[in-house]
Write a protein that holds these residues in place. Structure first.
Motif, PDB file in Angstrom:
ATOM      1  N   LYS A   1      -2.573  10.230  -9.240  1.00  0.00           N
ATOM      2  CA  LYS A   1      -2.965   9.993  -7.842  1.00  0.00           C
ATOM      3  C   LYS A   1      -2.026   8.920  -7.322  1.00  0.00           C
ATOM      4  O   LYS A   1      -1.415   8.076  -8.052  1.00  0.00           O
ATOM      5  CB  LYS A   1      -4.340   9.036  -8.245  1.00  0.00           C
ATOM      6  CG  LYS A   1      -4.711   8.915  -6.619  1.00  0.00           C
ATOM      7  CD  LYS A   1      -6.082   8.004  -6.768  1.00  0.00           C
ATOM      8  CE  LYS A   1      -6.898   7.781  -5.348  1.00  0.00           C
ATOM      9  NZ  LYS A   1      -7.098   9.145  -4.570  1.00  0.00           N
ATOM     10  N   GLY A   2      -1.310   9.252  -6.117  1.00  0.00           N
ATOM     11  CA  GLY A   2      -0.271   8.164  -5.518  1.00  0.00           C
ATOM     12  C   GLY A   2       1.130   9.261  -5.596  1.00  0.00           C
ATOM     13  O   GLY A   2       2.207   8.547  -4.985  1.00  0.00           O
TER      14      GLY A   2
ATOM     15  N   LEU B   1       7.682   5.798   0.189  1.00  0.00           N
ATOM     16  CA  LEU B   1       9.001   4.782   0.008  1.00  0.00           C
ATOM     17  C   LEU B   1       8.410   3.674   1.128  1.00  0.00           C
ATOM     18  O   LEU B   1       8.776   3.037   1.880  1.00  0.00           O
ATOM     19  CB  LEU B   1       9.889   5.535   0.983  1.00  0.00           C
ATOM     20  CG  LEU B   1      10.458   6.756   0.261  1.00  0.00           C
ATOM     21  CD1 LEU B   1      11.700   7.180   1.174  1.00  0.00           C
ATOM     22  CD2 LEU B   1      10.989   6.355  -0.737  1.00  0.00           C
ATOM     23  N   GLY B   2       6.784   3.113   0.692  1.00  0.00           N
ATOM     24  CA  GLY B   2       6.621   1.969   1.226  1.00  0.00           C
ATOM     25  C   GLY B   2       5.955   1.927   2.498  1.00  0.00           C
ATOM     26  O   GLY B   2       5.352   0.952   3.122  1.00  0.00           O
ATOM     27  N   GLY B   3       5.682   3.221   3.063  1.00  0.00           N
ATOM     28  CA  GLY B   3       4.958   3.346   4.287  1.00  0.00           C
ATOM     29  C   GLY B   3       4.041   4.367   4.219  1.00  0.00           C
ATOM     30  O   GLY B   3       3.837   5.366   3.316  1.00  0.00           O
TER      31      GLY B   3
ATOM     32  N   GLN C   1      -2.759   0.735  11.382  1.00  0.00           N
ATOM     33  CA  GLN C   1      -3.040   0.315  10.029  1.00  0.00           C
ATOM     34  C   GLN C   1      -1.862   0.191   9.071  1.00  0.00           C
ATOM     35  O   GLN C   1      -2.039  -0.686   8.283  1.00  0.00           O
ATOM     36  CB  GLN C   1      -3.705   1.851   9.373  1.00  0.00           C
ATOM     37  CG  GLN C   1      -4.410   1.800   8.027  1.00  0.00           C
ATOM     38  CD  GLN C   1      -5.174   2.871   7.475  1.00  0.00           C
ATOM     39  OE1 GLN C   1      -5.386   3.524   8.602  1.00  0.00           O
ATOM     40  NE2 GLN C   1      -5.815   2.745   6.568  1.00  0.00           N
ATOM     41  N   GLU C   2      -0.821   1.021   9.267  1.00  0.00           N
ATOM     42  CA  GLU C   2       0.366   0.509   8.542  1.00  0.00           C
ATOM     43  C   GLU C   2       0.889  -0.908   8.992  1.00  0.00           C
ATOM     44  O   GLU C   2       1.388  -1.571   8.039  1.00  0.00           O
ATOM     45  CB  GLU C   2       1.436   1.494   8.941  1.00  0.00           C
ATOM     46  CG  GLU C   2       2.978   1.069   8.497  1.00  0.00           C
ATOM     47  CD  GLU C   2       3.002   1.183   6.945  1.00  0.00           C
ATOM     48  OE1 GLU C   2       4.121   0.569   6.296  1.00  0.00           O
ATOM     49  OE2 GLU C   2       2.288   1.528   6.118  1.00  0.00           O
TER      50      GLU C   2
ATOM     51  N   TYR D   1       9.323  -4.269   7.419  1.00  0.00           N
ATOM     52  CA  TYR D   1       9.947  -2.982   6.899  1.00  0.00           C
ATOM     53  C   TYR D   1       9.512  -1.740   7.490  1.00  0.00           C
ATOM     54  O   TYR D   1       8.115  -1.607   7.556  1.00  0.00           O
ATOM     55  CB  TYR D   1       9.636  -3.075   5.420  1.00  0.00           C
ATOM     56  CG  TYR D   1       9.898  -2.125   4.590  1.00  0.00           C
ATOM     57  CD1 TYR D   1      11.322  -1.819   3.944  1.00  0.00           C
ATOM     58  CD2 TYR D   1       8.963  -0.741   4.147  1.00  0.00           C
ATOM     59  CE1 TYR D   1      11.870  -0.756   3.232  1.00  0.00           C
ATOM     60  CE2 TYR D   1       9.378   0.019   3.470  1.00  0.00           C
ATOM     61  CZ  TYR D   1      10.637   0.313   2.987  1.00  0.00           C
ATOM     62  OH  TYR D   1      11.145   1.470   2.342  1.00  0.00           O
ATOM     63  N   GLY D   2      10.252  -0.817   7.873  1.00  0.00           N
ATOM     64  CA  GLY D   2       9.943   0.466   8.636  1.00  0.00           C
ATOM     65  C   GLY D   2       9.186   0.467   9.746  1.00  0.00           C
ATOM     66  O   GLY D   2       9.013   1.414  10.324  1.00  0.00           O
TER      67      GLY D   2
END
Length: 599
Positions: free
Chosen positions: A159-160, A209-211, A221-222, A266-267
């Motif tokens: 998962k993930g 990648l963190g997003g 939500q992000e 970030y992002g």
């Protein structure tokens, strides 16, 4: 690796290499071969060398280039299988960039698999119905896994790592969503391969990648997730760095921009925030932490500052906002000096531009803060008494019971001394219940019985109120047979983590039973905070034990009781069985009552 896979791998090795199939010039092919001839590496502290004969150069970033050639060959084979199975997606081949689609399509189509970045792959799938989408997703995933295994690669299906991100629409979507995301669903779909059956998780969003990736066009939500990450990073070193008076403010701000702001934004270059309120929320999230860098460690409460700014952003009259901020300050239960510093910090750091965005002027805002820091103006001290009524009405008496506090509240606004009479009664009733439970556990210990007492887990701060910090309970833990178990009910089916502790007596298998009855491997990400759409607190559902926890307790008690000797000469009165039969409940209600229903 099964024999069939070895045969496929042997066939791939007998074919031309990946760089030959990519038609790389001959001199560049020789360069790649020379780079991987007689390669070696050494381990620090040793004099011998390790010679590598298979694979890419150890620790060399050029290995990514070599892997890209190999993965391109894998994808070529995968696309061929998709075309043979009729699962290959196609898109219109646009010759020029035309975002407004003014030009006419030439009708030419090209195969489309999805974006690839090194070993990260996203395969695009489309279908006309949700049921067909589910079948195509299973078939496509099966072909992908078989292709990777055929080239000697083992995909990470945890998962993930590998997940199916579905956007379902159309007829029958409700049934499919219930099947995939319902309370009885496994959260994954079976993927039937030639050698075995794998399970791949189905999600509504994917973290890469963190997003967060999802099918919606909104990134609120992000943004909230990045805000939470920034708050966590800030609180981790808040006292040591960001509110350390020994470090200059300039250096603190510099560290703040480097360590906190970088995590927050970030992002953000790809974020799409569709309304002004979302942008103001982002601004309101960073400013309290930035303002905290300008103060000393014990003079500021970042959470209260941030909550007050969010209240000011909301719609409503200034009077409504006053009561909401006042309720927040009461709930925080801060030291009086820290509360004053936080309110003055709010008055100092909120600029006129911010106030204009909130629909306030500086004069009204200053009066707003002055009223908050004046205890004599707080709601529980305001009671309009009518001189024409010498005797108080029943409503007046009820108001006093709910709101009047002791006289010391004006001097110490927080703590036990400022509680309303109803709140004091609630604490006293809670103390009685706790002492009754501890007394029963003591009686069971004396009689050689077994028992369990459950309560929320011990708070992180040692100074926080908790039954687990009481001397009486710590005394019981010194006795043989008593043991303290700590676990999360989220692993047993609760909607959120809910850390829990159980004081057990002569239940040696309770910990093993809890572990055996857990239903998930990872804690749920949901947080039971605030109120739901129905106006009820989200923590109410946590009052009811998940079925797996009930089963774990029953299993532990059964194991303990089954080991006890049975006295055959003891006759249990029939009245006892009659009383037990009357206590059996088969009809349950969905209603959950309050924790304290006393007047």
């Amino acid at each position: 690796m099964p024999p069939e896979t070895l045969q496929d791998l042997l066939a791939h090795l007998q074919e031309p290499s990946a760089i030959e199939q990519a038609e790389l010039p001959e001199h560049l092919q020789r360069v790649l071969r020379s780079l991987h001839t007689d390669t070696y590496f050494q381990v620090h502290g040793q004099t011998d060398c390790c010679h590598t004969s298979v694979g890419s150069r150890p620790g060399d970033c050029f290995a990514d280039v070599v892997f890209s050639y190999l993965f391109a060959r894998v994808m070529k084979c995968f696309q061929s299988k998709l075309s043979q199975a009729g699962l290959q997606e196609v898109i219109h081949d646009a010759k020029i960039f035309d975002p407004y689609a003014n030009g006419e399509a030439d009708g030419h189509q090209t195969h489309y698999t999805g974006p690839i970045w090194m070993d990260d792959l996203c395969v695009g799938i489309s279908a006309t119905t949700p049921a067909l989408m589910l079948r195509k997703a299973g078939a496509t995933t099966s072909l992908l896994l078989e292709t990777l295994v055929g080239f000697g690669m083992t995909p990470n299906l945890k998962k993930g790592k590998t997940e199916l991100l579905l956007s379902l629409r159309g007829k029958g979507v409700r049934k499919i969503k219930q099947q995939l995301f319902g309370p009885s669903s496994a959260g994954s779909i079976p993927i039937v391969c030639e050698a075995n059956t794998q399970h791949v998780s189905v999600v509504g969003q994917y973290q890469h990648l963190g997003g967060l990736l999802h099918h919606g066009g909104d990134h609120r939500q992000e943004m909230k997730r990045r805000i939470a990450i920034a708050h966590t990073a800030f609180n981790l070193h808040r006292k040591v760095i960001y509110q350390n008076g020994e470090i200059s403010k300039g250096k603190r701000v510099q560290l703040f921009n480097t360590l906190i702001v970088s995590k927050l934004v970030y992002g953000c270059e790809s974020w799409v925030l569709r309304d002004q309120k979302s942008k103001e929320q982002l601004h309101a999230a960073i400013m309290p932490m930035f303002a905290a860098c300008q103060t000393e460690v014990d003079e500021f409460d970042v959470e209260l500052y941030s909550a007050c700014v969010e209240v000011l952003m909301e719609e409503g009259t200034l009077e409504d906002k006053y009561y909401r901020v006042w309720a927040l300050t009461r709930a925080r239960a801060l030291a009086w000096t820290k509360f004053l510093q936080t309110m003055h910090g709010l008055q100092t750091h909120v600029s006129a531009q911010d106030l204009e965005a909130f629909g306030l002027c500086k004069e009204d805002f200053n009066a707003f803060i002055d009223r908050l820091v004046n205890p004599s103006s707080w709601p529980w001290f305001q009671h309009e008494h009518c001189d024409g009524d010498p005797e108080q009405s029943l409503a007046d008496l009820e108001w006093q019971c709910e709101n009047v506090t002791v006289d010391a509240a004006a001097r110490t606004p927080w703590g036990f001394s400022c509680l309303a009479l109803r709140e004091i009664r609630q604490i006293l009733v809670g103390n009685q219940l706790m002492l009754f439970c501890l007394r029963m556990m003591t009686v069971l210990y004396v009689k050689g019985g077994c028992g369990a007492m459950e309560h929320p887990a011990r708070p992180p701060k040692e100074t926080s109120a908790s039954i687990w910090n009481t001397p009486l309970l710590n005394l019981l833990l010194q006795l043989p047979g008593f043991r303290l178990w700590e676990f999360a009910q989220g692993l047993l089916g609760a909607v959120s983590a809910k850390p829990t502790m159980i004081l057990s007596l002569n239940l040696p298998t309770l910990g093993m039973s809890i572990r055996q009855w857990r239903v998930v491997d990872e804690l749920p990400k949901m947080a039971s905070i605030g109120q739901g759409s129905d106006g009820k607190f989200k923590t109410m559902i946590l009052k009811e034990y998940p079925p797996a926890l009930c089963a774990a307790l029953a299993s532990a008690f059964w194991h303990a009781l089954s080991q006890r000797p049975i006295l055959a000469n003891v006759q249990i009165p029939s009245d006892f069985f009659t009383i037990c039969a009357s206590m059996i409940v088969k009809t349950y209600s969905d209603a959950l009552g309050p924790d304290y229903a006393g007047g």
